[in-house]
Design a protein around this motif. Structure first.
Motif, short mmCIF file in Angstrom:
data_model
loop_
_atom_site.label_atom_id
_atom_site.label_comp_id
_atom_site.label_asym_id
_atom_site.label_seq_id
_atom_site.Cartn_x
_atom_site.Cartn_y
_atom_site.Cartn_z
N GLY A 126 37.12 47.29 31.49
CA GLY A 126 37.53 47.44 32.89
C GLY A 126 36.63 48.39 33.65
O GLY A 126 36.19 48.10 34.77
N VAL A 127 36.31 49.53 33.04
CA VAL A 127 35.49 50.54 33.72
C VAL A 127 34.06 50.04 33.94
O VAL A 127 33.54 50.06 35.05
N PRO A 132 30.19 50.40 38.10
CA PRO A 132 28.80 50.40 38.58
C PRO A 132 28.60 49.34 39.66
O PRO A 132 29.03 48.19 39.51
N GLN A 133 27.99 49.75 40.74
CA GLN A 133 27.81 48.86 41.90
C GLN A 133 26.46 48.14 41.78
O GLN A 133 25.59 48.56 41.02
N PRO A 134 26.29 47.05 42.55
CA PRO A 134 25.03 46.30 42.45
C PRO A 134 23.84 47.25 42.64
O PRO A 134 23.82 48.06 43.56
N TYR A 282 40.66 52.68 42.56
CA TYR A 282 39.66 51.59 42.52
C TYR A 282 39.91 50.69 41.31
O TYR A 282 39.89 49.45 41.40
N LEU A 283 40.17 51.33 40.14
CA LEU A 283 40.38 50.54 38.92
C LEU A 283 41.64 49.67 39.06
O LEU A 283 41.66 48.52 38.61
N ILE A 284 42.67 50.21 39.69
CA ILE A 284 43.90 49.42 39.88
C ILE A 284 43.59 48.16 40.71
O ILE A 284 44.18 47.12 40.54
N ASN A 285 42.59 48.29 41.57
CA ASN A 285 42.23 47.16 42.43
C ASN A 285 41.20 46.22 41.85
O ASN A 285 41.16 45.05 42.20
N TYR A 286 40.33 46.76 40.97
CA TYR A 286 39.18 45.94 40.54
C TYR A 286 39.05 45.71 39.04
O TYR A 286 38.26 44.86 38.63
N ALA A 287 39.73 46.48 38.21
CA ALA A 287 39.53 46.31 36.75
C ALA A 287 40.38 45.14 36.26
O ALA A 287 41.61 45.23 36.14
#
Ligand SMILES: Cc1ncc(COP(=O)(O)O)c(C=O)c1O
Length: 427
Positions: A126-127, A132-134, A282-287
């Motif tokens: 998940g992390v 890491p962003q583009p 952020y992790l709650i939204n994207y992981a």
């Protein structure tokens, strides 16, 4: 018409000109592993065998203190209290109990917040896959865990660069080269993630985290170097009351993310990412490994709570000390082994680590010899570790006794006394 198993591809293995079926391909892959002595198999531990293998370092999983406290948590629940979580954390799987547990664990680790994942594997995936962003850079230790590799494979980072295991010089060189090649790293527009473990699962060595921090602070003074430290093998065993190596070194405020896992010394299951509130959100939204999976149910949350109560009350400190005393004992006893010159055998051991590596060219034979004597140890082969680094891995636990350790060392000595003839045949 009823379909037959293996109908796709070849239904007649071995027929000339027939395309190979999937099952044939899978079987061939297994045979290739067999030829390289690298085929994995599930095994069941014989009961009463002595555990020198599991990651249950504090022997909490069989401790009456753990069991009684856990049962008290379970028995204290009101009638009809839901034992299953009922869904993803984002739907019906969240609870006040889970959130309070996260706060408790975050406080214990001196972290702003904590976020629960179903396993350390899921947390690393998940992390690494989402944060890491583009264009960002990931620098990772060559012995980093497989779950980090899985996360990196899914990541949008621009590049992933490996540095030599726990080597500050190599980290400096790798980071320096990337900074020279990419002005956006230099200007702080791109992030650099440095991914390490605090104690490595196979060699049991502790990472030079403070040296790494110095290098990153020196080369990236604008603050775009972010540490992700996996404390899977340190949680419960190292640091103040088992809080981990990072807290032992006092560098928790310099870590972007720490990972504590509960399936090893904490006799439970799951993991928490220790991080700042924005990262948690952020992790709650994207992981995706958090969002698209059923959350841990109450029995596991209660068992995590149980182990953290034992840690924070100091009740496990005697177990930590007990492991350290056994480590000293085994270390000394292994040093007294009589090894004939022609036998390839050496002990790799990092001070204070409960993990010992017995390096030999015949790890399977040594492991099987010990297993026949009722001692559970495991041969570790590639691809789990690099080629040429085969070993028998020995782990110590608070529940082991000095006598058991002596039996292990005597058994290894018996094997060493027998092995030369067999070994010569292989030379
Ligand atoms: C360093 C490391 N990270 C992550 C994991 C995965 O944790 P879990 O077993 O909770 O999935 C493990 C072990 O399995 C590990 O050794």
């Amino acid at each position: 018409m009823a379909s037959t198993p293996h109908a796709a591809g070849s239904t007649a293995p071995g027929t000339p000109g027939t395309p190979k079926g999937l099952v044939d391909a899978l079987t061939e892959a297994l045979e290739r592993r067999e030829t390289k002595s690298a085929r994995r198999r599930l095994t069941i531990l014989p009961q009463n065998a002595i555990d020198f293998s599991s990651n249950d370092f504090l022997s909490l999983s069989t401790s009456p203190a753990y069991r009684n406290r856990y049962l008290a948590h379970v028995n204290n629940t009101p009638e009809f209290f839901p034992f299953a979580s009922g869904g993803s954390r984002l739907l019906d799987g969240n609870s006040a109990y889970a959130e309070e547990l996260e706060r408790f664990v975050a406080d214990f680790h001196n972290a702003p917040t904590a976020l629960l994942f179903n396993s350390g594997f899921d947390a690393n995936v998940g992390v690494l896959s989402s944060i890491p962003q583009p264009g960002d850079l990931i620098l990772y230790d060559e012995l980093i865990h497989a779950s980090v590799h899985e996360g990196m494979r899914l990541s949008r980072a621009g590049s992933r660069v490996m540095f030599d295991h726990s080597c500050p010089t190599s980290l400096r060189a790798a980071l320096g080269e990337q900074i020279n090649n990419d002005p956006k790293i230099q200007s702080g527009a791109r992030n650099v993630f440095i991914v390490i473990e605090s104690i490595y699962s196979m060699d049991g060595d502790i990472a030079p985290i403070k040296d790494f921090v110095k290098i990153v602070d020196e080369l990236l003074p604008l603050g775009n170097g972010h540490f992700i430290v996996d404390e899977a093998h340190a949680t419960g065993v190292f640091g103040p009351r088992g809080a981990g190596v990072v807290q032992e070194f006092g560098v928790q405020d310099r870590m972007f993310i720490r990972l504590a896992t509960f399936g090893k010394a904490l006799a439970s299951h799951g993991a928490m990412v220790l991080c700042g509130p924005e990262t948690r959100d952020y992790l709650i939204n994207y992981a995706r490994s958090l969002i698209y999976t059923t959350a841990l149910g109450f029995p596991f949350l209660a068992s995590i709570r149980t182990s953290y109560e034992l840690l924070s009350s100091g009740e496990t400190e005697s177990l930590q000390r007990r492991v350290q005393s056994l480590i000293g004992h085994l270390h000394t006893r292994l040093a007294s082994l009589q090894i004939r010159q022609e036998v390839m055998f050496e002990v790799d051991h990092f001070p204070n680590s409960p993990i010992f590596s017995l390096r030999t060219s015949q790890p399977r034979e040594l492991a099987s010899f010990c297993q026949k004597a009722g001692l559970i140890v495991r041969a570790i082969m590639p691809p789990t570790i690099p080629d040429g680094k085969e070993r028998v891995r020995v782990c110590l636990h608070a529940g082991n006794t000095e006598e058991e350790v002596d039996t292990l060392v005597r058994t290894i000595q018996s094997w060493l006394d027998l092995v030369p003839a067999k070994r010569d045949a292989n030379l």
